[in-house]
Write an enzyme that holds these catalytic residues in place. Structure first.
Site, PDB file in Angstrom:
ATOM      1  N   GLU A   1       0.830  -1.206   0.000  1.00  0.00           N
ATOM      2  CA  GLU A   1       0.000   0.000   0.000  1.00  0.00           C
ATOM      3  C   GLU A   1       0.865   1.257   0.000  1.00  0.00           C
ATOM      4  O   GLU A   1       0.577   2.225  -0.709  1.00  0.00           O
ATOM      5  CB  GLU A   1      -0.936  -0.007   1.218  1.00  0.00           C
ATOM      6  CG  GLU A   1      -2.056  -1.028   1.106  1.00  0.00           C
ATOM      7  CD  GLU A   1      -2.874  -1.139   2.382  1.00  0.00           C
ATOM      8  OE1 GLU A   1      -2.363  -0.706   3.447  1.00  0.00           O
ATOM      9  OE2 GLU A   1      -4.007  -1.638   2.330  1.00  0.00           O
TER      10      GLU A   1
ATOM     11  N   CYS B   1       2.503   1.634  -3.497  1.00  0.00           N
ATOM     12  CA  CYS B   1       1.557   2.093  -4.521  1.00  0.00           C
ATOM     13  C   CYS B   1       1.364   3.601  -4.470  1.00  0.00           C
ATOM     14  O   CYS B   1       1.118   4.239  -5.494  1.00  0.00           O
ATOM     15  CB  CYS B   1       0.215   1.389  -4.354  1.00  0.00           C
ATOM     16  SG  CYS B   1       0.229  -0.339  -4.902  1.00  0.00           S
ATOM     17  N   LYS B   2       1.493   4.178  -3.295  1.00  0.00           N
ATOM     18  CA  LYS B   2       1.328   5.625  -3.155  1.00  0.00           C
ATOM     19  C   LYS B   2       2.564   6.378  -3.630  1.00  0.00           C
ATOM     20  O   LYS B   2       2.459   7.514  -4.088  1.00  0.00           O
ATOM     21  CB  LYS B   2       1.013   5.971  -1.700  1.00  0.00           C
ATOM     22  CG  LYS B   2      -0.351   5.473  -1.231  1.00  0.00           C
ATOM     23  CD  LYS B   2      -0.570   5.789   0.243  1.00  0.00           C
ATOM     24  CE  LYS B   2      -1.919   5.265   0.720  1.00  0.00           C
ATOM     25  NZ  LYS B   2      -2.142   5.527   2.166  1.00  0.00           N
ATOM     26  N   THR B   3       3.740   5.755  -3.518  1.00  0.00           N
ATOM     27  CA  THR B   3       4.976   6.466  -3.857  1.00  0.00           C
ATOM     28  C   THR B   3       5.364   6.325  -5.329  1.00  0.00           C
ATOM     29  O   THR B   3       6.176   7.113  -5.816  1.00  0.00           O
ATOM     30  CB  THR B   3       6.147   5.965  -2.990  1.00  0.00           C
ATOM     31  OG1 THR B   3       6.349   4.560  -3.232  1.00  0.00           O
ATOM     32  CG2 THR B   3       5.860   6.181  -1.514  1.00  0.00           C
TER      33      THR B   3
ATOM     34  N   CYS C   1      14.600  -2.551 -19.535  1.00  0.00           N
ATOM     35  CA  CYS C   1      14.057  -1.201 -19.703  1.00  0.00           C
ATOM     36  C   CYS C   1      14.780  -0.351 -20.738  1.00  0.00           C
ATOM     37  O   CYS C   1      14.215   0.623 -21.224  1.00  0.00           O
ATOM     38  CB  CYS C   1      14.046  -0.480 -18.350  1.00  0.00           C
ATOM     39  SG  CYS C   1      12.866  -1.168 -17.161  1.00  0.00           S
TER      40      CYS C   1
ATOM     41  N   PHE D   1       4.848  -1.904 -12.613  1.00  0.00           N
ATOM     42  CA  PHE D   1       4.972  -2.323 -14.004  1.00  0.00           C
ATOM     43  C   PHE D   1       3.646  -2.594 -14.700  1.00  0.00           C
ATOM     44  O   PHE D   1       2.660  -2.960 -14.068  1.00  0.00           O
ATOM     45  CB  PHE D   1       5.867  -3.561 -14.098  1.00  0.00           C
ATOM     46  CG  PHE D   1       7.319  -3.238 -13.888  1.00  0.00           C
ATOM     47  CD1 PHE D   1       8.109  -2.856 -14.950  1.00  0.00           C
ATOM     48  CD2 PHE D   1       7.884  -3.292 -12.627  1.00  0.00           C
ATOM     49  CE1 PHE D   1       9.447  -2.543 -14.770  1.00  0.00           C
ATOM     50  CE2 PHE D   1       9.211  -2.979 -12.426  1.00  0.00           C
ATOM     51  CZ  PHE D   1      10.001  -2.602 -13.504  1.00  0.00           C
ATOM     52  N   GLY D   2       3.661  -2.452 -16.033  1.00  0.00           N
ATOM     53  CA  GLY D   2       2.473  -2.658 -16.846  1.00  0.00           C
ATOM     54  C   GLY D   2       2.807  -3.336 -18.165  1.00  0.00           C
ATOM     55  O   GLY D   2       3.953  -3.655 -18.461  1.00  0.00           O
TER      56      GLY D   2
ATOM     57  N   LEU E   1      16.636  -6.331  -7.392  1.00  0.00           N
ATOM     58  CA  LEU E   1      16.993  -4.963  -7.712  1.00  0.00           C
ATOM     59  C   LEU E   1      17.757  -4.349  -6.557  1.00  0.00           C
ATOM     60  O   LEU E   1      17.264  -4.297  -5.431  1.00  0.00           O
ATOM     61  CB  LEU E   1      15.739  -4.138  -7.987  1.00  0.00           C
ATOM     62  CG  LEU E   1      15.941  -2.685  -8.417  1.00  0.00           C
ATOM     63  CD1 LEU E   1      16.594  -2.636  -9.779  1.00  0.00           C
ATOM     64  CD2 LEU E   1      14.612  -1.950  -8.433  1.00  0.00           C
TER      65      LEU E   1
ATOM     66  N   HIS F   1      13.360   7.448 -19.932  1.00  0.00           N
ATOM     67  CA  HIS F   1      12.584   6.281 -19.504  1.00  0.00           C
ATOM     68  C   HIS F   1      12.298   6.386 -18.008  1.00  0.00           C
ATOM     69  O   HIS F   1      13.234   6.461 -17.197  1.00  0.00           O
ATOM     70  CB  HIS F   1      13.344   4.986 -19.772  1.00  0.00           C
ATOM     71  CG  HIS F   1      12.734   3.786 -19.106  1.00  0.00           C
ATOM     72  ND1 HIS F   1      11.616   3.164 -19.612  1.00  0.00           N
ATOM     73  CD2 HIS F   1      13.053   3.132 -17.972  1.00  0.00           C
ATOM     74  CE1 HIS F   1      11.282   2.156 -18.810  1.00  0.00           C
ATOM     75  NE2 HIS F   1      12.151   2.122 -17.802  1.00  0.00           N
TER      76      HIS F   1
ATOM     77  N   GLY G   1      11.948   4.752 -15.125  1.00  0.00           N
ATOM     78  CA  GLY G   1      12.071   3.493 -14.405  1.00  0.00           C
ATOM     79  C   GLY G   1      11.362   3.512 -13.070  1.00  0.00           C
ATOM     80  O   GLY G   1      10.926   2.481 -12.562  1.00  0.00           O
TER      81      GLY G   1
ATOM     82  N   ALA H   1      12.024   7.629  -8.187  1.00  0.00           N
ATOM     83  CA  ALA H   1      13.308   7.921  -7.541  1.00  0.00           C
ATOM     84  C   ALA H   1      14.376   8.247  -8.574  1.00  0.00           C
ATOM     85  O   ALA H   1      15.185   9.167  -8.384  1.00  0.00           O
ATOM     86  CB  ALA H   1      13.743   6.737  -6.682  1.00  0.00           C
TER      87      ALA H   1
ATOM     88  N   ASN I   1       5.607   1.580 -15.580  1.00  0.00           N
ATOM     89  CA  ASN I   1       6.844   1.229 -16.275  1.00  0.00           C
ATOM     90  C   ASN I   1       6.543   0.022 -17.164  1.00  0.00           C
ATOM     91  O   ASN I   1       6.303  -1.079 -16.671  1.00  0.00           O
ATOM     92  CB  ASN I   1       7.934   0.892 -15.254  1.00  0.00           C
ATOM     93  CG  ASN I   1       9.260   0.553 -15.907  1.00  0.00           C
ATOM     94  OD1 ASN I   1       9.334   0.211 -17.077  1.00  0.00           O
ATOM     95  ND2 ASN I   1      10.336   0.631 -15.126  1.00  0.00           N
TER      96      ASN I   1
END
Length: 439
Positions: free
Chosen positions: A107, A110-112, A214, A265-266, A317, A354, A356, A359, A387
């Site tokens: 949660e 998802c907000k950040t 990416c 990601f999508g 990552l 791009h 990513g 941040a 992304n």
């Protein structure tokens, strides 16, 4: 019960909140050119005809002879659209996860991320046919490829058709195809299936770029540029297509990057046509690909680590990824500008970066001291699509094309930038960059 939103409308038209939603995740990834000469337009050119008829049109910069240009763009998405605010409940319901600590962490993520909407190949029908995809530890690589292989070609086909329609020339005029994906595995590859379905010539030159992550879209542009500039008269169809099917699995505290993928990601596809020396009256170039360079950072190959297993693709990552990019981005950008002999401030350029994640964009903006609006197109693409790996740079470029056109036609205080940079970062750590000129 699962409820999916199925729509082909742009994300900006979606305001409703749905009680159930299916979610997914992905674990991916010195030449001094002469001063351009101004070549007069022939009397038959459309802009000359408009002038003769008393109509006005924004002045266009002529492309440099022999330099590759982007002639058309297209994009495509699967039908399932996921509003970010519905993601967490649906994900935990579908995977039957009861860990509240992990749920709270997702949660927060998802907000950040700043993502508002994303598209996904995954659907209720897919989950019903392959329930093992939501089961921890299931050997499902065969099932994932049964879904992903045809899905990426279908999206690539739709994006390519949209691109060819904008281009306006016969499909038989395409001489080469560059196919980019980190989402399918098979022989022959999607490049052959796409060429066949589009009805391209059997002697079309085909190149596949697999599992670049990416930065794959900008790599594709660099390869297409090289082909176009070294094969006079060639027209290169570059297509990228990605789905997160290979990485979908239940959340697990031993795999924290799963949550980053779930929040960020999508799926989707993009296509561009690249060629040098555009045909007046038939082709409308809008960006010139002036100079391209790729660079990897020695000793950073483990910062983005991806492994294919019987359960799909697993990614790790490193937390130092944004810092590694921050430490090296200024030198990389200056190298691109120096190769073309440009002496400009960073804020004199337009930027297609791009996205990513937020941040990386924040670090780049701070390090290069960019004005906030300079990365607006990247932030907008991240918000609307998430992304989407190799595709995302083209969604950014499409927004940038609209923005540059608005400045050119606006006649206000905003001045349209002539030069810009397209940048992407991925496994390696690899930097890909292209110096772009707006036409």
């Amino acid at each position: 019960m699962l409820l999916f939103l199925q729509t082909n409308q742009p994300p900006s038209n979606i305001f409703s909140i749905f009680p159930y939603v299916y979610i997914y995740t992905l674990f991916p990834h010195a030449i001094n050119f002469p001063t351009p000469h101004v070549y007069p337009l022939p009397p038959s050119h459309p802009l000359k005809l408009m002038e003769r008829n008393g109509a006005s049109a924004p002045a266009r910069r002529p492309p440099m002879p022999g330099k590759a240009t982007v002639l058309a763009m297209g994009k495509a998405f699967p039908s399932q659209l996921i509003p970010q605010e519905c993601l967490v409940e649906g994900y935990f319901r579908d995977t039957k996860c009861q860990d509240m600590a992990i749920k709270e962490k997702l949660e927060r993520l998802c907000k950040t991320t700043t993502v508002k909407t994303r598209y996904t190949v995954m659907s209720k029908e897919v989950l019903e046919k392959y329930p093992e995809l939501a089961t921890e530890g299931s050997p499902t690589i065969r099932q994932r490829l049964e879904i992903a292989n045809p899905a990426v070609v279908e999206m690539a086909m739709e994006a390519s058709l949209a691109c060819i329609q904008e281009w306006g020339r016969p499909v038989g005029d395409i001489t080469h195809i560059v196919y980019v994906s980190s989402s399918e595995i098979r022989l022959p590859g999607g490049d052959l299936y796409l060429a066949s379905q589009l009805g391209l010539r059997s002697d079309v030159g085909r190149i596949m770029l697999y599992f670049l992550g990416c930065y794959g879209g900008v790599t594709g542009l660099r390869v297409a540029k090289d082909i176009a500039e070294n094969n006079p008269g060639s027209r290169v169809l570059l297509t990228t297509s990605e789905t997160t099917i290979l990485g979908y699995r239940p959340p697990n505290e031993a795999r924290p990057y799963d949550l980053v993928g779930a929040a960020l990601f999508g799926d989707g596809a993009a296509a561009v046509i690249v060629g040098a020396d555009p045909v007046p009256g038939k082709e409308r170039p809008f960006m010139e690909l002036n100079y391209a360079v790729q660079q990897f950072l020695p000793g950073t190959q483990n910062v983005i680590d991806g492994r294919l297993s019987e359960e799909g693709i697993n990614f790790k990552l490193g937390r130092d990824l944004p810092a590694k990019i921050e430490d090296n981005i200024e030198e990389f950008c200056r190298k691109l500008m120096e190769k073309a002999g440009l002496v400009l401030e960073f804020n004199d350029l337009f930027w297609a970066v791009h996205p990513g994640g937020p941040a990386i964009l924040n670090r780049l903006e701070s390090t290069l001291k960019l004005r906030s609006e300079k990365l607006e197109c990247s932030r907008r693409a991240l918000m609307d699509y998430g992304n989407v790996s190799s595709n995302t740079i083209f969604y950014v470029m499409e927004y940038m094309r609209e923005e540059l056109k608005r400045k050119k036609q606006g006649g206000g205080d905003e001045e349209e930038e002539e030069w810009g940079l397209a940048l992407a970062f991925g496994p390696g750590i690899t930097f890909e960059g292209i110096l772009i000129r707006s036409l």
